[in-house]
Design an enzyme around this catalytic site. Structure first.
Site, PDB file in Angstrom:
ATOM      1  N   GLY A   1       0.822  -1.204   0.000  1.00 38.67           N
ATOM      2  CA  GLY A   1       0.000   0.000   0.000  1.00 38.67           C
ATOM      3  C   GLY A   1       0.859   1.259   0.000  1.00 38.67           C
ATOM      4  O   GLY A   1       2.088   1.191  -0.072  1.00 38.67           O
TER       5      GLY A   1
ATOM      6  N   ASP B   1       0.630   5.756   1.354  1.00 40.91           N
ATOM      7  CA  ASP B   1      -0.145   6.838   1.972  1.00 40.91           C
ATOM      8  C   ASP B   1      -0.350   7.996   1.003  1.00 40.91           C
ATOM      9  O   ASP B   1      -1.333   8.722   1.088  1.00 40.91           O
ATOM     10  CB  ASP B   1       0.563   7.303   3.250  1.00 40.91           C
TER      11      ASP B   1
ATOM     12  N   LYS C   1       5.231   6.330   2.261  1.00 43.59           N
ATOM     13  CA  LYS C   1       4.755   5.152   2.981  1.00 43.59           C
ATOM     14  C   LYS C   1       5.152   5.280   4.454  1.00 43.59           C
ATOM     15  O   LYS C   1       5.936   6.137   4.815  1.00 43.59           O
ATOM     16  CB  LYS C   1       5.365   3.877   2.376  1.00 43.59           C
TER      17      LYS C   1
ATOM     18  N   GLY D   1       2.678   4.881   7.126  1.00 51.91           N
ATOM     19  CA  GLY D   1       1.558   5.187   8.010  1.00 51.91           C
ATOM     20  C   GLY D   1       1.374   4.129   9.090  1.00 51.91           C
ATOM     21  O   GLY D   1       0.826   4.398  10.150  1.00 51.91           O
ATOM     22  N   GLY D   2       1.865   2.939   8.810  1.00 55.45           N
ATOM     23  CA  GLY D   2       1.809   1.853   9.794  1.00 55.45           C
ATOM     24  C   GLY D   2       3.173   1.562  10.400  1.00 55.45           C
ATOM     25  O   GLY D   2       3.369   0.491  10.992  1.00 55.45           O
TER      26      GLY D   2
ATOM     27  N   GLU E   1       9.471  -2.544   4.460  1.00 58.87           N
ATOM     28  CA  GLU E   1       8.785  -2.473   3.160  1.00 58.87           C
ATOM     29  C   GLU E   1       9.765  -2.039   2.066  1.00 58.87           C
ATOM     30  O   GLU E   1       9.752  -2.589   0.960  1.00 58.87           O
ATOM     31  CB  GLU E   1       7.636  -1.467   3.233  1.00 58.87           C
TER      32      GLU E   1
HETATM   33  O1  LIG Z   1       3.712   1.393   7.220  1.00 61.16           O
HETATM   34  C1  LIG Z   1       2.711   1.118   6.565  1.00 61.16           C
HETATM   35  C2  LIG Z   1       2.627   1.098   5.117  1.00 61.16           C
HETATM   36  O2  LIG Z   1       3.528   1.885   4.426  1.00 61.16           O
HETATM   37  C3  LIG Z   1       1.251   1.028   4.489  1.00 61.16           C
HETATM   38  O3  LIG Z   1       1.418   0.312   3.315  1.00 61.16           O
HETATM   39  C4  LIG Z   1       0.634   2.375   4.210  1.00 61.16           C
HETATM   40  O4  LIG Z   1       0.571   3.130   5.413  1.00 61.16           O
HETATM   41  C5  LIG Z   1      -0.762   2.258   3.602  1.00 61.16           C
HETATM   42  O5  LIG Z   1      -1.620   1.618   4.482  1.00 61.16           O
HETATM   43  P1  LIG Z   1      -3.179   1.490   4.217  1.00 61.16           P
HETATM   44  O6  LIG Z   1      -3.355   0.548   3.066  1.00 61.16           O
HETATM   45  O7  LIG Z   1      -3.738   0.948   5.507  1.00 61.16           O
HETATM   46  O8  LIG Z   1      -3.708   2.856   3.913  1.00 61.16           O
END
Ligand SMILES: O=C[C@H](O)[C@H](O)[C@H](O)COP(=O)(O)O
EC number: 5.3.1.6
Length: 237
Positions: free
Chosen positions: A91, A93, A103, A105-106, A112
């Site tokens: 995914g 952001d 990227k 957000g998690g 990654e």
């Molecule tokens: O650290 C988390 C990642 O980079 C996620 O892939 C990104 O935050 C997107 O997450 P989501 O699909 O929940 O919006």
């Protein structure tokens, strides 16, 4: 689409499935992190279970991806046991018109970046809200930092013109701790004019492990959208 269905969830489901459908038998697959790739992992597991594909192995980008892969029956491997990754699905952001990303957000962007950069093909799965004209316009830039270096790294980022904030836990007192045992600083930049340069500059600050700018890494962006009340997937390649 019935009114009680959440459109964002529908877009994520549709785009997560579209990416899972691109995985071929025998592939080594980078398994991304977040709410969108959670659907990809689920649909991949279902394809394996139904016999539609076989012999895939997953390389998880986080504890979350690893737990989900186990739940859906996807065999896992590590970077020590393989010499390539065929496809990574992850995914984002924010996605800009050049397919550059923010990227993290998690808080999973460090692992990654390792996995996504190694893949022969890197597919990004997002809903339409993630598409921006310029990186940094809707999302703060995550920077993973070793805890003992937090104060000097924040000072260095401020000197660069950023406004840093330590990411705090939800339902946990104190800061977010990454899968590597580090902290995350979220940075507001007024404008990210040169993402490639900023990516390198931030990573050069002693104590910074990795930042969430992914420049020139994505091959294909799959965007989940709602058209005429129905979820559809648009491809940017
Ligand atoms: O650290 C988390 C990642 O980079 C996620 O892939 C990104 O935050 C997107 O997450 P989501 O699909 O929940 O919006």
């Amino acid at each position: 689409m019935s009114p009680e269905q959440d459109p964002v969830k529908l877009m994520k489901q549709q785009v997560g499935k579209a990416a899972a459908d691109r995985v071929k038998s025998g592939s080594i697959v980078g398994l991304g992190t977040g709410s969108t790739t959670a659907y990809t992992i689920q649909f991949l597991g279902e394809r394996l279970k139904s016999g539609e594909i076989k012999d895939i192995k997953g390389v998880p980008t986080s504890f979350q991806a690893s737990v989900l892969a186990k739940e859906y029956g996807i065999p896992l491997t590590t970077l020590d046991e393989i010499d390539h990754i065929d496809i990574a699905i992850d995914g984002a952001d924010e996605v800009d018109p050049h397919k550059n990303l923010i990227k993290g957000g998690g808080a999973a962007h460090t692992r990654e970046k390792i996995v996504d950069c190694l893949a022969d093909q890197f597919i990004v799965v997002v809903d339409g809200s993630k598409i921006v004209d310029r990186l940094g316009s809707t999302f703060l830039l995550p920077v993973e930092v070793m805890p003992m270096a937090m104060t000097p790294v924040m000072a260095a980022i401020t000197k660069l013109g950023g406004k840093p904030t330590l990411r705090m836990g939800v339902k946990k007192a104190g800061p977010v701790i990454t899968d590597q045992g580090n902290m995350v600083i979220d940075v507001k930049f007024d404008a990210i004019d040169n993402p490639a340069e900023l990516e390198k500059t931030l990573n050069n600050i002693p104590g910074v492990l990795e930042n969430g700018l992914f420049v020139g890494v994505a091959d294909v962006i799959l965007v989940g959208e709602i058209k005429d009340g129905q979820p559809v997937v648009r491809e940017i390649s």
